[in-house]
Design a protein around this motif. Sequence first.
Motif, PDB file in Angstrom:
ATOM      1  N   LYS A 194       0.840  -1.206   0.000  1.00  0.00           N
ATOM      2  CA  LYS A 194       0.000   0.000   0.000  1.00  0.00           C
ATOM      3  C   LYS A 194       0.871   1.250   0.000  1.00  0.00           C
ATOM      4  O   LYS A 194       0.606   2.200  -0.741  1.00  0.00           O
ATOM      5  CB  LYS A 194      -0.919   0.004   1.226  1.00  0.00           C
ATOM      6  CG  LYS A 194      -2.111  -0.905   1.106  1.00  0.00           C
ATOM      7  CD  LYS A 194      -2.980  -0.806   2.347  1.00  0.00           C
ATOM      8  CE  LYS A 194      -4.156  -1.758   2.284  1.00  0.00           C
ATOM      9  NZ  LYS A 194      -4.972  -1.698   3.512  1.00  0.00           N
ATOM     10  N   GLU A 195       1.891   1.249   0.865  1.00  0.00           N
ATOM     11  CA  GLU A 195       2.782   2.408   0.927  1.00  0.00           C
ATOM     12  C   GLU A 195       3.487   2.621  -0.412  1.00  0.00           C
ATOM     13  O   GLU A 195       3.582   3.760  -0.888  1.00  0.00           O
ATOM     14  CB  GLU A 195       3.816   2.223   2.033  1.00  0.00           C
ATOM     15  CG  GLU A 195       3.257   2.330   3.429  1.00  0.00           C
ATOM     16  CD  GLU A 195       4.298   2.025   4.498  1.00  0.00           C
ATOM     17  OE1 GLU A 195       5.509   2.019   4.179  1.00  0.00           O
ATOM     18  OE2 GLU A 195       3.893   1.796   5.649  1.00  0.00           O
ATOM     19  N   ASP A 196       3.971   1.514  -1.015  1.00  0.00           N
ATOM     20  CA  ASP A 196       4.639   1.624  -2.321  1.00  0.00           C
ATOM     21  C   ASP A 196       3.679   2.158  -3.373  1.00  0.00           C
ATOM     22  O   ASP A 196       4.050   2.990  -4.199  1.00  0.00           O
ATOM     23  CB  ASP A 196       5.207   0.271  -2.755  1.00  0.00           C
ATOM     24  CG  ASP A 196       6.394  -0.158  -1.912  1.00  0.00           C
ATOM     25  OD1 ASP A 196       6.917   0.691  -1.155  1.00  0.00           O
ATOM     26  OD2 ASP A 196       6.791  -1.342  -2.005  1.00  0.00           O
ATOM     27  N   ALA A 197       2.433   1.655  -3.351  1.00  0.00           N
ATOM     28  CA  ALA A 197       1.440   2.104  -4.335  1.00  0.00           C
ATOM     29  C   ALA A 197       1.132   3.583  -4.138  1.00  0.00           C
ATOM     30  O   ALA A 197       1.018   4.339  -5.117  1.00  0.00           O
ATOM     31  CB  ALA A 197       0.166   1.275  -4.206  1.00  0.00           C
ATOM     32  N   GLN A 198       0.994   4.007  -2.877  1.00  0.00           N
ATOM     33  CA  GLN A 198       0.731   5.421  -2.613  1.00  0.00           C
ATOM     34  C   GLN A 198       1.916   6.284  -3.050  1.00  0.00           C
ATOM     35  O   GLN A 198       1.734   7.349  -3.638  1.00  0.00           O
ATOM     36  CB  GLN A 198       0.429   5.639  -1.127  1.00  0.00           C
ATOM     37  CG  GLN A 198      -0.931   5.119  -0.719  1.00  0.00           C
ATOM     38  CD  GLN A 198      -1.169   5.258   0.782  1.00  0.00           C
ATOM     39  OE1 GLN A 198      -0.246   5.506   1.545  1.00  0.00           O
ATOM     40  NE2 GLN A 198      -2.420   5.066   1.185  1.00  0.00           N
ATOM     41  N   THR A 199       3.117   5.816  -2.773  1.00  0.00           N
ATOM     42  CA  THR A 199       4.314   6.558  -3.174  1.00  0.00           C
ATOM     43  C   THR A 199       4.392   6.664  -4.694  1.00  0.00           C
ATOM     44  O   THR A 199       4.645   7.746  -5.239  1.00  0.00           O
ATOM     45  CB  THR A 199       5.579   5.878  -2.617  1.00  0.00           C
ATOM     46  OG1 THR A 199       5.456   5.758  -1.203  1.00  0.00           O
ATOM     47  CG2 THR A 199       6.823   6.649  -2.961  1.00  0.00           C
ATOM     48  N   GLN A 200       4.164   5.534  -5.367  1.00  0.00           N
ATOM     49  CA  GLN A 200       4.210   5.547  -6.827  1.00  0.00           C
ATOM     50  C   GLN A 200       3.090   6.403  -7.401  1.00  0.00           C
ATOM     51  O   GLN A 200       3.296   7.137  -8.374  1.00  0.00           O
ATOM     52  CB  GLN A 200       4.103   4.120  -7.382  1.00  0.00           C
ATOM     53  CG  GLN A 200       5.386   3.335  -7.275  1.00  0.00           C
ATOM     54  CD  GLN A 200       5.276   1.963  -7.917  1.00  0.00           C
ATOM     55  OE1 GLN A 200       4.185   1.406  -8.023  1.00  0.00           O
ATOM     56  NE2 GLN A 200       6.400   1.430  -8.341  1.00  0.00           N
ATOM     57  N   GLY A 201       1.893   6.315  -6.801  1.00  0.00           N
ATOM     58  CA  GLY A 201       0.777   7.139  -7.270  1.00  0.00           C
ATOM     59  C   GLY A 201       1.088   8.611  -7.108  1.00  0.00           C
ATOM     60  O   GLY A 201       0.825   9.414  -8.018  1.00  0.00           O
ATOM     61  N   ALA A 202       1.655   8.983  -5.959  1.00  0.00           N
ATOM     62  CA  ALA A 202       2.019  10.376  -5.730  1.00  0.00           C
ATOM     63  C   ALA A 202       3.091  10.813  -6.719  1.00  0.00           C
ATOM     64  O   ALA A 202       3.038  11.936  -7.260  1.00  0.00           O
ATOM     65  CB  ALA A 202       2.516  10.570  -4.296  1.00  0.00           C
ATOM     66  N   LYS A 203       4.056   9.941  -7.001  1.00  0.00           N
ATOM     67  CA  LYS A 203       5.118  10.281  -7.945  1.00  0.00           C
ATOM     68  C   LYS A 203       4.547  10.438  -9.353  1.00  0.00           C
ATOM     69  O   LYS A 203       4.890  11.387 -10.072  1.00  0.00           O
ATOM     70  CB  LYS A 203       6.191   9.188  -7.929  1.00  0.00           C
ATOM     71  CG  LYS A 203       7.367   9.510  -8.824  1.00  0.00           C
ATOM     72  CD  LYS A 203       8.406   8.424  -8.796  1.00  0.00           C
ATOM     73  CE  LYS A 203       9.518   8.805  -9.765  1.00  0.00           C
ATOM     74  NZ  LYS A 203      10.343   7.688 -10.122  1.00  0.00           N
TER      75      LYS A 203
END
Length: 169
Positions: free
Chosen positions: A100-109
């Motif tokens: 989830k954290e990786d997905a949120q980070t990638q989504g934000a990026k």
Amino acid sequence: MVLLNSSLLSPSPGLVIWQIIVFGLLVFILRKFAWKPIVDGLKEREGEIEGALRMAEETRAEMAKLKSDNDRLIAEARRERDEIIKEAKDASSRLISQAKEDAQTQGAKILEDARASIAHEREVMLAQVKKDVAGLSLEIAEKVLRKELSDKAAQQSYVSTLIADAKLN
């Protein structure tokens, strides 16, 4: 009526002595040859029974110990199973939260990259529009200057025509 013989009811003393001697001899012979083997056999049998009972008791104690060991092993196996399941659940939760954290980070990026790209394209388009407007302004000014018009109304009419012509293109 039958008359009983009195000699049968009262035995003679010689007969009684002989009977006592034969009885004593019989007891001596039985004691010497029969009683000892019989008593020894009974003692041996009693020892075998006691040994079998002792072995049965030892076997019962060993079975109880084995059952206790089995119960302990089963409890330990259950505890290990529960521990493994707990660790697997914890690892699963960690992986899910990490994903989830990786997905949120990638989504934000990706969102930030898209915003930057949109801003860049907007700047490029604004620069292009400014360049086009400047070019059109220069063209209009050049055409106005080339055509020398005497009156001001004619000049404004000509500028309006050029602007309308520029909008159509």
